[in-house]
Structures are given as C-alpha cells and as structure tokens.
Design an enzyme around this catalytic site. Structure first.
Site, PDB file in Angstrom:
ATOM      1  CB  SER A  33      -4.583  -8.052  -1.446  1.00  0.00           C
ATOM      2  OG  SER A  33      -4.355  -7.415  -0.223  1.00  0.00           O
ATOM      3  CG  ASP A  81       3.293  -6.447  -2.180  1.00  0.00           C
ATOM      4  OD1 ASP A  81       2.917  -5.635  -1.313  1.00  0.00           O
ATOM      5  OD2 ASP A  81       2.551  -7.320  -2.670  1.00  0.00           O
ATOM      6  CG  HIS A 111      -0.410  -5.080  -2.495  1.00  0.00           C
ATOM      7  ND1 HIS A 111      -0.072  -6.396  -2.255  1.00  0.00           N
ATOM      8  CD2 HIS A 111      -1.748  -4.978  -2.237  1.00  0.00           C
ATOM      9  CE1 HIS A 111      -1.149  -7.062  -1.873  1.00  0.00           C
ATOM     10  NE2 HIS A 111      -2.177  -6.229  -1.860  1.00  0.00           N
TER      11      HIS A 111
END
EC number: 3.1.1.-
Length: 313
Positions: free
Chosen positions: A180, A238, A290
C-alpha cells in the site's frame, strides 16, 4: 486536517463512480488511446520467477507492519538488520539481509489509527518530481505529492544504510518491497536507489496493493529504471491499485501480477502498462482484498501474522 482527509476520500469515490471510461477498441498490442496514455492489450503469461521468491517478498512486506520486532529477527531466509520510522509521520522502514534477495528494504502500509499517516496519503495532487532526488527521470514526470514528501524524509537514511550493509555483508543485490503506502515508497525509491548505489544492482522490486502514484512520464521512467525487475501484485478486487483514477492523470507502470480470484493460487503476469486483461478488466471495489493472502502468504497489515509467516496460508 480531518476535513481535508474526508473531502479527499469523497472526491476519489465520486471520480470512480461518475467518470466513465472511454470505449476501448483493440488496434495494437500496446495502444496509446486513454487520454494519450498507454494501455496494454498483451495476453497474460506465467510469472517469471519461482513462487518462493514472491513468498519471501510477501513475508517481508508483512513484517514491516509489525509494531514489535527485534533486530536480528528471522523471517524466512531473511534477518532484520535495521528499523526506522514511527509509523506516524514517517512510515516504518526495515532493512533485511536475505539469502535469496540480498539487502531488502520494506516499508509498512498506512497506519489507519494515525491521522498524520492518513493525511500523508490524502494529499493526492500530482506535482513535479523533485529533481534533487530524481535528476534523470523523464521530462514532465509528476508524482503524488504526499508520497513524494514521505519518501524524501526517508531517502538520506535509506541510501546510507543500504550502502553500509552492502559493504558489511559483501552483497551486490538490492531489493525493495512494501504494502500500500509502503508499495508507493518502494516504487519511488527505485530510481533514487539505483542512481545512488556505489556497488551492485537492483535485484527485484516486488510490491503489494500498489496505488497509482504518478503520471505517464513517471510510469515510463520507472519502466526504464526497472528493466523488467519491478512487479506489483493485485489481489482480486482490491480497490487500491485502481486509485487515484486514470482520469486524474495517473498511470500504473508495467509489471502487474494479478491474483484472481482473490487469495487464490491463480496468478499471472499482465505485461505492459494498464493491461486491459488484468485488474482493469473489473471494477475494483474491495477493501478486504487489499490485505489478504498473496502467494499463500498473508499480508494483513497490523492485523496480520506478527512475526510474519511465509507460504503457510
């Protein structure tokens, strides 16, 4: 500051739902047609490296999210050498020595319990790259402002420590990873680290849940610096790799590996930038995907395995 964060999220959601993507007609293996930006139509292929390599990267990407980690801790074939950052103003950055990957730097994902960390990621406007750090990237290159600022705070420590550990362990291979926010920092770090190595080379950069962080020129520059050694892994639906939207001028680089369905053992490489057969073929909407299972290895951010495990999920 809280208002800025809320407005940013609302603007992203609005753009994802309101801006319609233009109809795509296949005219070439790689066609410049999306607002003048590259879209790939190449067919998916097998991932180019052993699965064990991706698993080791996934384990180290998870480990940097663990709050309490002792120096010399072992994750797979890697040993933790150094940790920096408070995971608030500065994303946690950890450096490992891996038998298979060399000297590896991993950045943690966004700390959702920290307003400072959230606001660092909320500053989504594209700005010119800082030529002090990126003197040779393509003219016109722009980056997500919040990510660039976060990287600049870490840059001096990063290069100094990589160089030190390379000499200490007589190691030429340098690798980068992260989840991320951490994936974005690893992306930005690639050109900077490559330009500042005194010895050795970039071995691999494998990141997870990678948002769009720059424009077409930055994506092209990253492809040039990476020389086919950069991969970003998307897990199922995601939402993060779809953000910020391309309509805002953002562009993913080459190297997408898509795990579809999510958390499964079905993964392929989708060559070129913004491949229409990969994650762009669906409307990514899942926050749950995610953080999930990447190459049978959980990357669960702060709620995942600590210490990280490899190939056990």
């Amino acid at each position: 500051m809280q208002l800025q964060y809320v407005l940013t999220l609302l603007w992203i959601i609005f753009a994802q739902n309101v801006f319609s993507r233009p109809t795509i007609s296949k005219v070439a293996p790689e066609n410049i047609e999306f607002f003048g930006r590259v879209t790939s139509y190449q067919k998916p292929v097998k991932v180019p490296d052993p699965i064990s390599m991706y698993q080791q990267f996934a384990g180290l990407a998870q480990q940097s999210n663990c709050f309490k980690t002792k120096i010399n801790a072992t994750i797979g074939d890697a040993q933790l050498l150094f940790s920096w950052g408070d995971d608030d103003k500065n994303q946690r950055m950890q450096i490992f020595r891996s038998k298979s990957l060399g000297i590896v730097t991993s950045w943690s994902g966004m700390n959702v319990t920290s307003l400072t960390s959230l606001l660092s990621a909320a500053d989504l406007f594209l700005v010119d790259v800082d030529r002090k750090y990126f003197p040779r990237v393509k003219k016109g290159s722009k980056l997500y402002d919040g990510f660039q600022n976060a990287f600049k705070r870490a840059a001096p420590v990063l290069v100094k420590k990589i160089q030190y550990f390379q000499e200490l362990y007589d190691e030429d291979r340098v690798s980068l990873t992260g989840l991320s926010f951490g994936a974005a920092l690893a992306d930005i770090a690639l050109p900077y680290v490559k330009e500042n190595l005194k010895r050795g080379h970039i071995h691999r950069v494998v990141v997870f849940g990678h948002p769009r962080i720059g424009n077409q020129e930055w994506a092209d520059s990253l492809d040039t610096y990476a020389e086919g050694k950069f991969f970003y892994v998307v897990n199922g639906n995601d939402i993060v790799p779809h953000l910020p939207p391309r309509e805002f001028g953002y562009q993913q680089p080459s190297g997408q590996i898509w795990i579809n369905p999510s958390n499964s053992s079905n993964w392929k490489l989708y060559p070129g930038q913004e491949n229409v057969h990969g994650a762009n073929s669906i409307f990514g909407f899942s926050i749950k995907d995610h953080t999930g299972v990447y190459f049978r290895t959980e990357i669960g951010s702060f709620w995942g395995h600590c210490p990280a495990t490899i190939g056990q999920d």
